[in-house]
Design a protein around this motif. Sequence first.
Motif, PDB file in Angstrom:
ATOM      1  N   UNK A  24      12.638   3.175   0.032  1.00  0.00           N
ATOM      2  CA  UNK A  24      13.055   2.686   1.292  1.00  0.00           C
ATOM      3  C   UNK A  24      13.922   2.017   1.269  1.00  0.00           C
ATOM      4  N   UNK A  25      13.348   0.551   0.075  1.00  0.00           N
ATOM      5  CA  UNK A  25      14.413  -0.075  -0.152  1.00  0.00           C
ATOM      6  C   UNK A  25      16.094   0.109   0.135  1.00  0.00           C
ATOM      7  N   UNK A  26      16.470   0.931  -0.555  1.00  0.00           N
ATOM      8  CA  UNK A  26      17.686   1.671  -1.040  1.00  0.00           C
ATOM      9  C   UNK A  26      18.197   2.401   0.263  1.00  0.00           C
ATOM     10  N   UNK A  78       0.760  -1.445   0.127  1.00  0.00           N
ATOM     11  CA  UNK A  78      -0.410   0.503  -0.240  1.00  0.00           C
ATOM     12  C   UNK A  78       1.017   1.312  -0.036  1.00  0.00           C
ATOM     13  N   UNK A  79       2.024   0.846  -0.479  1.00  0.00           N
ATOM     14  CA  UNK A  79       2.844   2.082  -1.339  1.00  0.00           C
ATOM     15  C   UNK A  79       2.966   2.156  -2.812  1.00  0.00           C
ATOM     16  N   UNK A  80       4.036   3.441  -3.046  1.00  0.00           N
ATOM     17  CA  UNK A  80       3.764   3.870  -4.130  1.00  0.00           C
ATOM     18  C   UNK A  80       5.335   3.077  -4.607  1.00  0.00           C
ATOM     19  N   UNK A  81       5.057   2.981  -5.703  1.00  0.00           N
ATOM     20  CA  UNK A  81       6.533   2.407  -6.565  1.00  0.00           C
ATOM     21  C   UNK A  81       7.281   3.073  -6.201  1.00  0.00           C
ATOM     22  N   UNK A  82       7.687   4.242  -5.965  1.00  0.00           N
ATOM     23  CA  UNK A  82       8.921   5.694  -5.752  1.00  0.00           C
ATOM     24  C   UNK A  82       9.459   5.875  -4.237  1.00  0.00           C
TER      25      UNK A  82
END
Length: 159
Positions: free
Chosen positions: A92-94, A83-87
Amino acid sequence: NLRSSGNTGEMLIDDLWDMRSERDRYLYETFIRNRPEPKDTDSAKPLVRDSKANSYVLKNALCFILDHYTQKLSLNDVAQHCFVSSWHLSKLLNQYTGRGFFEIVNIIRLDQAKELLGGSDMKIQEISETVGFQDVAHFSRIFKSYIGCSPKEYRGRGM
């Protein structure tokens, strides 16, 4: 450090991981604890605000990737699940793992492939399909670039 502050005070991302769970321990050790150091000082600056919610989204995303690595996955699939945007998910991952989406997926797939290469007599093509690669040649290239040897060499070394 991976500390984050919120209106409830300081919280460690570590608190979200249950080290008694093999899955949580694998994801934490692979992607949080052993994250690569930033290559430059600009990438060390947070892109998204540290928060308990973002830490939860990160854990949820990593768990989803681990649970679905055998399928064709996209960043958008995982973002929708969280439930978040791809951006936002990409940042977050990076920020928290020091790795991009496809690198995370590849690491999980290759870790599983190494287990199968060492503990089964499955053909390399079967292993590549089992861990989510569509093409054995692509699997072999990715394997060699991450592990440093071909899947056949890896198996031959008895690793």
